[in-house]
Design a protein around this motif. Sequence first.
Motif, mmCIF file in Angstrom:
data_model
loop_
_atom_site.group_PDB
_atom_site.id
_atom_site.type_symbol
_atom_site.label_atom_id
_atom_site.label_comp_id
_atom_site.label_asym_id
_atom_site.label_seq_id
_atom_site.Cartn_x
_atom_site.Cartn_y
_atom_site.Cartn_z
ATOM 1 N N ALA A 1 0.837 -1.202 0.000
ATOM 2 C CA ALA A 1 0.000 0.000 0.000
ATOM 3 C C ALA A 1 0.873 1.254 0.000
ATOM 4 C CB ALA A 1 -0.934 -0.003 1.208
ATOM 5 N N TYR A 2 1.966 1.229 0.747
ATOM 6 C CA TYR A 2 2.878 2.380 0.791
ATOM 7 C C TYR A 2 3.419 2.692 -0.603
ATOM 8 C CZ TYR A 2 6.729 5.402 2.247
ATOM 9 O OH TYR A 2 7.587 6.471 2.398
ATOM 10 N N PHE A 3 3.853 1.662 -1.313
ATOM 11 C CA PHE A 3 4.462 1.878 -2.624
ATOM 12 C C PHE A 3 3.442 2.131 -3.724
ATOM 13 C CE2 PHE A 3 7.995 -0.295 -0.449
ATOM 14 C CZ PHE A 3 8.983 0.647 -0.686
ATOM 15 N N GLU A 4 2.191 1.716 -3.527
ATOM 16 C CA GLU A 4 1.162 1.925 -4.544
ATOM 17 C C GLU A 4 0.487 3.291 -4.427
ATOM 18 O OE1 GLU A 4 -1.435 -1.447 -4.150
ATOM 19 O OE2 GLU A 4 0.093 -2.827 -4.893
ATOM 20 N N THR A 5 0.635 3.957 -3.291
ATOM 21 C CA THR A 5 0.016 5.260 -3.080
ATOM 22 C C THR A 5 0.583 6.283 -4.061
ATOM 23 O OG1 THR A 5 -0.276 4.786 -0.737
ATOM 24 C CG2 THR A 5 -0.345 7.099 -1.382
ATOM 25 N N GLU A 6 -0.321 7.024 -4.700
ATOM 26 C CA GLU A 6 0.110 8.071 -5.629
ATOM 27 C C GLU A 6 0.780 9.187 -4.843
ATOM 28 O OE1 GLU A 6 0.300 8.093 -8.920
ATOM 29 O OE2 GLU A 6 -0.507 6.068 -8.876
#
Length: 109
Positions: free
Chosen positions: A9-14
């Motif tokens: 989720a951290y890396f997928e957040t725009e």
Amino acid sequence: MSNPSKIEAYFETEHPFKDAILTLRSIVNRTALKETFKWSAPVYTLDGKNVAGLGRFKRHFGVWFFNGSLINDKHGRLHNAQEGKTKALRQWRMESEADLDEKVFLELV
């Protein structure tokens, strides 16, 4: 949410530095460090000890080294993360992906 879910989720957040953070992640994941999630950010460990962490902020992104004061920083990239509050922690702040030098980053890791 489990650690793997939090990490993804951290890396997928725009975010303005999303691509740069993903680049840092891909570089550090080629090392022997294990990816974990602590303090709401990815942290990389070796033998259960914190080595480095990644962070993204409004105006910069970067990497911090928990024992950065012990690193021979011949390129002068590391700075005290909190003057007067910490003796060992060092950080490398970057404002664009162009500031990231993969060779230097791997030397520091």
